[in-house]
Scaffold this motif. Sequence first.
Motif, PDB file in Angstrom:
ATOM      1  N   VAL A  48       0.420 -71.794  98.935  1.00 17.01           N
ATOM      2  CA  VAL A  48      -0.315 -73.040  99.131  1.00 17.01           C
ATOM      3  C   VAL A  48      -1.387 -73.147  98.060  1.00 17.01           C
ATOM      4  O   VAL A  48      -2.268 -72.278  97.952  1.00 17.01           O
ATOM      5  N   GLU A  49      -1.292 -74.221  97.279  1.00 19.75           N
ATOM      6  CA  GLU A  49      -2.233 -74.442  96.188  1.00 19.75           C
ATOM      7  C   GLU A  49      -3.407 -75.308  96.651  1.00 19.75           C
ATOM      8  O   GLU A  49      -3.236 -76.194  97.508  1.00 19.75           O
ATOM      9  N   SER A  50      -4.563 -75.057  96.069  1.00 20.89           N
ATOM     10  CA  SER A  50      -5.738 -75.881  96.352  1.00 20.89           C
ATOM     11  C   SER A  50      -6.714 -75.777  95.192  1.00 20.89           C
ATOM     12  O   SER A  50      -6.546 -74.933  94.299  1.00 20.89           O
ATOM     13  N   GLY A  51      -7.709 -76.646  95.212  1.00 21.72           N
ATOM     14  CA  GLY A  51      -8.777 -76.561  94.222  1.00 21.72           C
ATOM     15  C   GLY A  51      -8.753 -77.617  93.133  1.00 21.72           C
ATOM     16  O   GLY A  51      -9.653 -77.669  92.298  1.00 21.72           O
ATOM     17  N   GLY A  52      -7.721 -78.444  93.131  1.00 24.91           N
ATOM     18  CA  GLY A  52      -7.657 -79.483  92.111  1.00 24.91           C
ATOM     19  C   GLY A  52      -8.681 -80.573  92.354  1.00 24.91           C
ATOM     20  O   GLY A  52      -9.390 -80.580  93.357  1.00 24.91           O
ATOM     21  N   GLY A  53      -8.764 -81.501  91.416  1.00 25.03           N
ATOM     22  CA  GLY A  53      -9.696 -82.606  91.556  1.00 25.03           C
ATOM     23  C   GLY A  53      -9.847 -83.365  90.263  1.00 25.03           C
ATOM     24  O   GLY A  53      -9.109 -83.136  89.294  1.00 25.03           O
ATOM     25  N   SER A  81       6.071 -61.495  90.029  1.00 20.45           N
ATOM     26  CA  SER A  81       4.880 -62.092  89.446  1.00 20.45           C
ATOM     27  C   SER A  81       4.549 -63.379  90.195  1.00 20.45           C
ATOM     28  O   SER A  81       5.383 -63.931  90.921  1.00 20.45           O
ATOM     29  N   ILE A  82       3.332 -63.845  89.984  1.00 22.07           N
ATOM     30  CA  ILE A  82       2.948 -65.180  90.439  1.00 22.07           C
ATOM     31  C   ILE A  82       2.608 -65.992  89.189  1.00 22.07           C
ATOM     32  O   ILE A  82       1.832 -65.537  88.341  1.00 22.07           O
ATOM     33  N   THR A  83       3.217 -67.144  89.101  1.00 22.01           N
ATOM     34  CA  THR A  83       3.032 -68.006  87.938  1.00 22.01           C
ATOM     35  C   THR A  83       2.430 -69.338  88.354  1.00 22.01           C
ATOM     36  O   THR A  83       2.849 -69.924  89.353  1.00 22.01           O
ATOM     37  N   TRP A  84       1.482 -69.805  87.567  1.00 23.52           N
ATOM     38  CA  TRP A  84       1.001 -71.176  87.693  1.00 23.52           C
ATOM     39  C   TRP A  84       1.822 -72.030  86.717  1.00 23.52           C
ATOM     40  O   TRP A  84       1.911 -71.725  85.533  1.00 23.52           O
ATOM     41  N   PHE A  85       2.401 -73.086  87.263  1.00 24.36           N
ATOM     42  CA  PHE A  85       3.103 -74.078  86.462  1.00 24.36           C
ATOM     43  C   PHE A  85       2.346 -75.395  86.569  1.00 24.36           C
ATOM     44  O   PHE A  85       1.537 -75.594  87.469  1.00 24.36           O
ATOM     45  N   ALA A 100       0.000 -82.090  87.902  1.00 25.70           N
ATOM     46  CA  ALA A 100       0.073 -81.407  89.185  1.00 25.70           C
ATOM     47  C   ALA A 100       0.328 -79.929  88.896  1.00 25.70           C
ATOM     48  O   ALA A 100       1.213 -79.589  88.105  1.00 25.70           O
ATOM     49  N   TYR A 101      -0.454 -79.070  89.519  1.00 24.95           N
ATOM     50  CA  TYR A 101      -0.364 -77.628  89.284  1.00 24.95           C
ATOM     51  C   TYR A 101       0.260 -76.961  90.508  1.00 24.95           C
ATOM     52  O   TYR A 101      -0.135 -77.231  91.648  1.00 24.95           O
ATOM     53  N   TYR A 102       1.215 -76.095  90.253  1.00 20.15           N
ATOM     54  CA  TYR A 102       1.938 -75.385  91.295  1.00 20.15           C
ATOM     55  C   TYR A 102       1.919 -73.888  91.018  1.00 20.15           C
ATOM     56  O   TYR A 102       1.900 -73.468  89.866  1.00 20.15           O
ATOM     57  N   CYS A 103       1.954 -73.101  92.074  1.00 24.60           N
ATOM     58  CA  CYS A 103       2.162 -71.674  91.887  1.00 24.60           C
ATOM     59  C   CYS A 103       3.509 -71.306  92.499  1.00 24.60           C
ATOM     60  O   CYS A 103       3.985 -71.948  93.437  1.00 24.60           O
ATOM     61  N   GLY A 141       1.599 -78.450  95.586  1.00 23.19           N
ATOM     62  CA  GLY A 141       0.820 -78.486  94.369  1.00 23.19           C
ATOM     63  C   GLY A 141      -0.576 -79.041  94.590  1.00 23.19           C
ATOM     64  O   GLY A 141      -0.932 -79.492  95.684  1.00 23.19           O
ATOM     65  N   THR A 142      -1.358 -78.991  93.541  1.00 21.54           N
ATOM     66  CA  THR A 142      -2.706 -79.548  93.572  1.00 21.54           C
ATOM     67  C   THR A 142      -2.924 -80.336  92.282  1.00 21.54           C
ATOM     68  O   THR A 142      -2.597 -79.848  91.203  1.00 21.54           O
TER      69      THR A 142
END
Length: 130
Positions: free
Chosen positions: A5-10, A33-37, A97-100, A123-124
């Motif tokens: 669950v992504e959060s923190g965008g704005g 691994s964990i990747t941010w896309f 939009a950012y996703y992990c 995403g966020t």
Amino acid sequence: EVQLVESGGGLVQPGGSLRLSCAASGFTFGDYSITWFRQAPGKEREGVSCISHAVVGDDTETYYGNFVKGRFTISSNKDKNTVYLEMRDLKPEDTAAYYCAESDGRRRDCLLDRHARGPWGQGTQVTVSS
């Protein structure tokens, strides 16, 4: 089943900063691994940064997309099962939009979309605009 669950965008002005969070459940650090896309309208999804953890111990490896140029930092907190993406000096072209996601890519291949494992979260949204 893994859930991310992504959060923190704005909305932030150019030159500003944000910290994104990726809260993981059902995930074991060291397995993948964990990747941010990120994905901007009309553009392909691209890898921003990824972090992999040693199976034993606290060693990590981190990789960044070429466009990051030292502006972003990925980190993790195993106790909180959370991966962070600290972004500074944001530019309008970072709007997306950012996703992990989990990644089975080794080393820098963890940035490649084809190595991402689902399911994808919602995403966020990050918007950089004056």
